[in-house]
Design an enzyme around this catalytic site. Structure first.
Site, PDB file in Angstrom:
ATOM      1  N   GLY A 280       9.146  -3.170  10.158  1.00 26.93           N
ATOM      2  CA  GLY A 280       9.458  -1.727  10.383  1.00 26.93           C
ATOM      3  C   GLY A 280       7.891  -1.019  10.057  1.00 26.93           C
ATOM      4  O   GLY A 280       7.358  -0.840  11.209  1.00 26.93           O
ATOM      5  N   TYR A 321       5.830   7.699  -3.833  1.00 33.27           N
ATOM      6  CA  TYR A 321       5.062   6.261  -4.224  1.00 33.27           C
ATOM      7  C   TYR A 321       3.499   6.386  -4.819  1.00 33.27           C
ATOM      8  O   TYR A 321       2.858   5.306  -5.092  1.00 33.27           O
ATOM      9  CB  TYR A 321       5.104   5.655  -3.098  1.00 33.27           C
ATOM     10  CG  TYR A 321       6.517   5.185  -2.322  1.00 33.27           C
ATOM     11  CD1 TYR A 321       7.344   4.317  -2.942  1.00 33.27           C
ATOM     12  CD2 TYR A 321       6.528   5.455  -1.227  1.00 33.27           C
ATOM     13  CE1 TYR A 321       8.703   4.161  -2.260  1.00 33.27           C
ATOM     14  CE2 TYR A 321       7.890   5.205  -0.406  1.00 33.27           C
ATOM     15  CZ  TYR A 321       8.953   4.704  -0.801  1.00 33.27           C
ATOM     16  OH  TYR A 321       9.987   4.301  -0.536  1.00 33.27           O
ATOM     17  N   CYS A 348       6.975  24.520  -3.777  1.00 32.36           N
ATOM     18  CA  CYS A 348       6.845  24.990  -4.979  1.00 32.36           C
ATOM     19  C   CYS A 348       7.000  23.749  -5.935  1.00 32.36           C
ATOM     20  O   CYS A 348       8.169  23.899  -6.706  1.00 32.36           O
ATOM     21  CB  CYS A 348       7.888  26.249  -5.269  1.00 32.36           C
ATOM     22  SG  CYS A 348       7.301  27.502  -4.080  1.00 32.36           S
ATOM     23  N   TYR A 377       8.342   5.539   7.439  1.00 35.47           N
ATOM     24  CA  TYR A 377       8.576   6.110   6.363  1.00 35.47           C
ATOM     25  C   TYR A 377       7.945   7.628   6.393  1.00 35.47           C
ATOM     26  O   TYR A 377       7.678   8.082   5.126  1.00 35.47           O
ATOM     27  CB  TYR A 377       8.441   5.199   5.043  1.00 35.47           C
ATOM     28  CG  TYR A 377       9.030   4.066   5.122  1.00 35.47           C
ATOM     29  CD1 TYR A 377      10.452   3.774   5.499  1.00 35.47           C
ATOM     30  CD2 TYR A 377       8.140   2.846   5.555  1.00 35.47           C
ATOM     31  CE1 TYR A 377      10.926   2.556   5.432  1.00 35.47           C
ATOM     32  CE2 TYR A 377       8.842   1.564   5.920  1.00 35.47           C
ATOM     33  CZ  TYR A 377      10.284   1.573   5.733  1.00 35.47           C
ATOM     34  OH  TYR A 377      10.543   0.279   5.855  1.00 35.47           O
TER      35      TYR A 377
HETATM   36  C1  LIG Z   1      16.304  -5.537   4.697  1.00 38.32           C
HETATM   37  C2  LIG Z   1      15.264  -4.926   5.273  1.00 38.32           C
HETATM   38  N1  LIG Z   1      14.406  -5.604   6.330  1.00 38.32           N
HETATM   39  C3  LIG Z   1      13.299  -4.855   6.814  1.00 38.32           C
HETATM   40  C4  LIG Z   1      12.691  -3.877   6.352  1.00 38.32           C
HETATM   41  C5  LIG Z   1      11.443  -3.116   6.645  1.00 38.32           C
HETATM   42  O1  LIG Z   1      10.540  -3.364   5.791  1.00 38.32           O
HETATM   43  P1  LIG Z   1       9.012  -2.967   6.351  1.00 38.32           P
HETATM   44  O2  LIG Z   1       8.954  -1.619   7.009  1.00 38.32           O
HETATM   45  O3  LIG Z   1       7.879  -2.955   5.463  1.00 38.32           O
HETATM   46  O4  LIG Z   1       8.465  -3.765   7.478  1.00 38.32           O
HETATM   47  C6  LIG Z   1      13.208  -3.234   4.892  1.00 38.32           C
HETATM   48  C7  LIG Z   1      12.302  -2.244   4.190  1.00 38.32           C
HETATM   49  O5  LIG Z   1      12.927  -1.673   3.189  1.00 38.32           O
HETATM   50  C8  LIG Z   1      14.588  -3.874   4.504  1.00 38.32           C
HETATM   51  O6  LIG Z   1      15.154  -3.326   3.388  1.00 38.32           O
END
Ligand SMILES: Cc1ncc(COP(=O)(O)O)c(C=O)c1O
Length: 420
Positions: A280, A321, A348, A377
């Site tokens: 991701g 985070y 606020c 994210y």
């Molecule tokens: C099952 C699973 N696959 C893939 C991802 C993607 O992670 P990233 O965005 O760090 O590659 C996540 C992220 O939480 C996940 O829970």
């Protein structure tokens, strides 16, 4: 020959650019705060994964949770990328964006019956099952429908992955994710006796923002052990899903995807399994810039605050985070005084900040700042807290620019609410 990778958002003549556009011009056109994505960079990342894992039959299943915008997803779909989803909503998004259901894998510890049914109806490639009950429910539903449900079991390999925050570790024994090896093996054995289940693969995902290769190698080895054990019992799987989590350079190291490919590919060679990866962040994270305007500066005791029109409602990662995001002036001004400041939003909450104790050139009111590495994210974790409309999303692809999500209006804020 692999192509040299370019960095997104270069500065030319003192102004940050995105594709062939000046970010200053885009901010004037769409207003601030503004999420800006460089799709050409995402394209190079897709290519890097494919080249790095070219001998593995790779299915690149983009993790929709990182950034589920339809415009971005559909363009990824045109590159042949599949989807890793964790909810019925993400399934809906992936299908709306034109991603073929045959390239969709469905993870998640708590899938509802409705979500399982939607996956079955869409004929997705596989459910990555995370509880015993889920597989039992899936079997029941497939039996009632008269089909076969394809699944893999998400293994919990008991690896405490080195991620910057404990919230993003998912591979240790005491996390809610996956199933212990022994439980998984028993489940595969049970499933082999059920004609409405099709054990298609096996899955593991150990966490997010990992920059070391070793935990992946360990996770792969432990999953391969299960694969071999099952094979001896006549249970032949088709895919091995190693998840996502590959780190990007927020403030230092990142995962070297090509090196990871070189390390892992030989281990898969004799397995007769196709590899699935679910990146991701590493596909889209660096491709995003949050453009914000400085509203003013304030000195309070020893602190200097730079107050921006973007806050934790637009980008939650710093306050949630403690995440680091680089901050650059969109238009450089020479000989600027440098100071140590907190960059804060208008929300606020004392926890509403984009950076703490950051040394940077002191910007003046009205100037634009670019918050880096927000493609993953970022927008997806935004909210309407303090009744703040969420910002627009704009995608640039070389010399084309697309508004892929409009700025929310006050009307959007109250949509669905009822005065009795
Ligand atoms: C099952 C699973 N696959 C893939 C991802 C993607 O992670 P990233 O965005 O760090 O590659 C996540 C992220 O939480 C996940 O829970």
């Amino acid at each position: 020959m692999p192509q040299a990778e370019f960095r997104p958002f270069p500065s030319t003549e003192g102004v940050i650019r995105c594709g062939s556009f000046s970010v200053e011009d885009l901010a004037d056109r769409y207003g601030t705060p503004l999420y800006l994505y460089d799709f050409d960079f995402i394209r190079t990342r897709v290519r890097t994964f494919r080249e790095a894992f070219q001998d593995t039959g790779l299915l690149l299943a983009y993790s929709v949770k990182a950034n589920g915008n339809l415009g971005l997803l559909s363009r990824l779909g045109t590159l042949g990328v599949g989807a890793d989803i964790v909810s019925g909503g993400e399934l809906f998004r992936a299908l709306q964006a034109g991603i073929g259901p045959g390239k969709v894998v469905f993870a998640g510890v708590g899938k509802t019956e409705e979500e399982l049914r939607a996956g079955l109806e869409a004929q997705i490639y596989s459910f990555n099952v995370e509880t015993v009950e889920e597989l039992h429910r899936l079997e029941e539903m497939a039996r009632e429908r008269g089909g076969r449900a394809p699944f893999g079991i998400r293994i919990n390999p008991d690896i405490l992955s080195p991620t910057p925050h404990e919230y993003t570790r998912t591979g240790h024994a005491e996390s809610k994710f996956g199933l212990p090896v022994q439980v998984a093996v028993e489940l595969y054995r049970w499933a082999a006796t059920r004609p409405h289940l099709h054990a298609r693969g096996i899955d593991v995902h150990i966490g997010s923002q990992i920059v070391e290769q070793a935990p992946y190698k360990r996770a792969l080895m432990s999953v391969l052990e299960v694969v071999h054990l099952l094979r001896k019992e006549g249970i032949q799987l088709e895919y091995l899903d190693l998840g996502g989590g590959f780190g990007i350079p927020y403030d230092g190291e990142s995962m070297d995807i090509r090196a990871l490919g070189r390390e892992l590919t030989p281990l898969l060679k004799d397995s007769e399994l196709r590899l699935i990866l679910e990146p991701g962040r590493s596909l889209v994270g660096e491709a995003g810039l949050l453009v914000t305007r400085v509203l003013g500066l304030k000195v309070a005791g020893a602190k200097t605050f730079v107050i921006t029109d973007a806050g934790m409602t637009d980008l939650l990662r710093p306050s949630h985070y403690g995440a680091y995001h680089g901050i650059r002036p969109v238009v450089e001004v020479e000989n600027r005084e440098v100071g140590v400041v907190d960059v804060v939003g208008p929300v606020c909450e004392t926890g509403d900040f984009l950076a703490l104790d950051r040394e940077m050139p002191l910007p003046g009111p009205g100037e634009l700042l670019g918050i880096e590495n927000v493609g993953a994210y970022g927008f997806v974790m935004s909210s309407n807290y303090n009744a703040r409309p969420r910002p627009p999303e704009v995608m640039v692809d070389r010399d084309e620019v697309f508004l892929i999500r409009e700025r929310e209006t006050y009307g959007d804020l109250v949509r669905g609410e009822v005065i009795p």
